[in-house]
Design a protein around this motif. Sequence first.
Motif, PDB file in Angstrom:
ATOM      1  N   GLY A 178       0.782  -1.232   0.000  1.00  0.00           N
ATOM      2  CA  GLY A 178       0.000   0.000   0.000  1.00  0.00           C
ATOM      3  C   GLY A 178       0.815   1.284   0.000  1.00  0.00           C
ATOM      4  O   GLY A 178       0.244   2.366   0.073  1.00  0.00           O
ATOM      5  N   GLY A 214       2.448   2.188  -2.566  1.00  0.00           N
ATOM      6  CA  GLY A 214       2.313   2.697  -3.934  1.00  0.00           C
ATOM      7  C   GLY A 214       3.404   2.245  -4.892  1.00  0.00           C
ATOM      8  O   GLY A 214       3.598   2.867  -5.944  1.00  0.00           O
ATOM      9  N   LYS A 215       4.059   1.125  -4.584  1.00  0.00           N
ATOM     10  CA  LYS A 215       5.156   0.653  -5.443  1.00  0.00           C
ATOM     11  C   LYS A 215       4.687   0.367  -6.862  1.00  0.00           C
ATOM     12  O   LYS A 215       5.330   0.756  -7.834  1.00  0.00           O
ATOM     13  CB  LYS A 215       5.776  -0.633  -4.850  1.00  0.00           C
ATOM     14  CG  LYS A 215       6.270  -0.477  -3.426  1.00  0.00           C
ATOM     15  CD  LYS A 215       6.764  -1.790  -2.835  1.00  0.00           C
ATOM     16  CE  LYS A 215       5.721  -2.868  -2.689  1.00  0.00           C
ATOM     17  NZ  LYS A 215       4.655  -2.569  -1.713  1.00  0.00           N
ATOM     18  N   SER A 216       3.558  -0.337  -6.976  1.00  0.00           N
ATOM     19  CA  SER A 216       3.074  -0.713  -8.311  1.00  0.00           C
ATOM     20  C   SER A 216       2.623   0.519  -9.088  1.00  0.00           C
ATOM     21  O   SER A 216       2.914   0.644 -10.291  1.00  0.00           O
ATOM     22  CB  SER A 216       1.917  -1.709  -8.190  1.00  0.00           C
ATOM     23  OG  SER A 216       2.361  -2.895  -7.560  1.00  0.00           O
ATOM     24  N   THR A 217       1.951   1.438  -8.414  1.00  0.00           N
ATOM     25  CA  THR A 217       1.419   2.626  -9.093  1.00  0.00           C
ATOM     26  C   THR A 217       2.545   3.583  -9.484  1.00  0.00           C
ATOM     27  O   THR A 217       2.630   4.023 -10.640  1.00  0.00           O
ATOM     28  CB  THR A 217       0.411   3.347  -8.164  1.00  0.00           C
ATOM     29  OG1 THR A 217      -0.516   2.386  -7.649  1.00  0.00           O
ATOM     30  CG2 THR A 217      -0.320   4.437  -8.909  1.00  0.00           C
ATOM     31  N   ARG A 220      -4.663  -9.014  -1.118  1.00  0.00           N
ATOM     32  CA  ARG A 220      -3.488  -9.166  -0.239  1.00  0.00           C
ATOM     33  C   ARG A 220      -3.833 -10.115   0.925  1.00  0.00           C
ATOM     34  O   ARG A 220      -4.376  -9.690   1.943  1.00  0.00           O
ATOM     35  CB  ARG A 220      -3.047  -7.803   0.302  1.00  0.00           C
ATOM     36  CG  ARG A 220      -2.536  -6.865  -0.780  1.00  0.00           C
ATOM     37  CD  ARG A 220      -2.113  -5.524  -0.210  1.00  0.00           C
ATOM     38  NE  ARG A 220      -1.576  -4.639  -1.227  1.00  0.00           N
ATOM     39  CZ  ARG A 220      -2.311  -3.837  -1.989  1.00  0.00           C
ATOM     40  NH1 ARG A 220      -3.616  -3.799  -1.853  1.00  0.00           N
ATOM     41  NH2 ARG A 220      -1.723  -3.083  -2.903  1.00  0.00           N
ATOM     42  N   ILE A 250       1.170  12.606  -0.324  1.00  0.00           N
ATOM     43  CA  ILE A 250       1.530  12.998  -1.699  1.00  0.00           C
ATOM     44  C   ILE A 250       1.009  11.934  -2.670  1.00  0.00           C
ATOM     45  O   ILE A 250       0.771  10.790  -2.283  1.00  0.00           O
ATOM     46  CB  ILE A 250       3.061  13.193  -1.901  1.00  0.00           C
ATOM     47  CG1 ILE A 250       3.835  11.877  -1.675  1.00  0.00           C
ATOM     48  CG2 ILE A 250       3.592  14.305  -1.007  1.00  0.00           C
ATOM     49  CD1 ILE A 250       5.302  11.969  -2.086  1.00  0.00           C
ATOM     50  N   ALA A 274       0.986   9.297  -5.949  1.00  0.00           N
ATOM     51  CA  ALA A 274       1.937   8.304  -6.453  1.00  0.00           C
ATOM     52  C   ALA A 274       2.863   8.952  -7.487  1.00  0.00           C
ATOM     53  O   ALA A 274       4.057   8.645  -7.566  1.00  0.00           O
ATOM     54  CB  ALA A 274       1.183   7.132  -7.065  1.00  0.00           C
TER      55      ALA A 274
END
Length: 171
Positions: A15, A17-20, A121, A156, A158
């Motif tokens: 959560g 925001g790594k993928s986004t 998840r 902030i 992504a």
Amino acid sequence: MEQRNISIVLIGMMGTGKSTAGRWIAEQLGYEFVDLDHEIEVAAGKRIPDLFAEDGEPAFRDLESAVLAKVLSCSKRVIATGGGAVLSESNCELMKRQGWVAALTAGAESIVERVREDQGRPLLAGGDLELKVRTILEERKDCYRFADVTVDTTGISAEEAGRQILMHYRV
Ligand SMILES: Nc1ncnc2c1ncn2[C@@H]1O[C@H](COP(=O)(O)OP(=O)(O)O)[C@@H](O)[C@H]1O
Ligand SMILES: O=C(O)C1=C[C@@H](OP(=O)(O)O)[C@@H](O)[C@H](O)C1
Ligand SMILES: [Mg+2]
């Protein structure tokens, strides 16, 4: 390896925001985006919740390590790992050796808000979501320290997180 070509590896709690952010960074650089969880699902032929339920977390972790080693063999990639990829020391060593590592963080409240609606998840499924998030954050708090840079994504977007990572990457 020349830093401008070296693959970027994103680590951090679920959560953050790594993928986004990873997808956005890859678009900016013209690099290939690789989501480790997606590659694991392709390799396993099943979704992550089914993989956990049918084969168990150790099987998931073994596959995660194998897929990580494979995707790290190329430069010019942005690789979004899963939050638990750092639980293996050899995974961390490989990320450090083969990539430029950026850690994303976020406060527990932000994480809870971001993951609440997503059933994908298994470690957060059922029970008290906030307690689970806080427990895992505490358990893993030292696991993300090896990164080359850390960006706090609380409050902030992504995209802004991606921008901050790129600023460090380009130096
Ligand atoms: N900086 C951010 N601010 C608000 N929401 C975000 C941010 N980054 C990601 N999200 C949202 O949070 C959820 C989880 O993001 P995701 O990229 O899947 O995280 P991760 O891959 O680290 O688990 C998604 O719904 C995404 O749109
Ligand atoms: O933290 C973890 O152990 C996990 C994180 C998930 O990825 P995200 O961090 O992209 O949610 C996914 O790999 C799996 O559910 C396990
Ligand atoms: Mg992800």
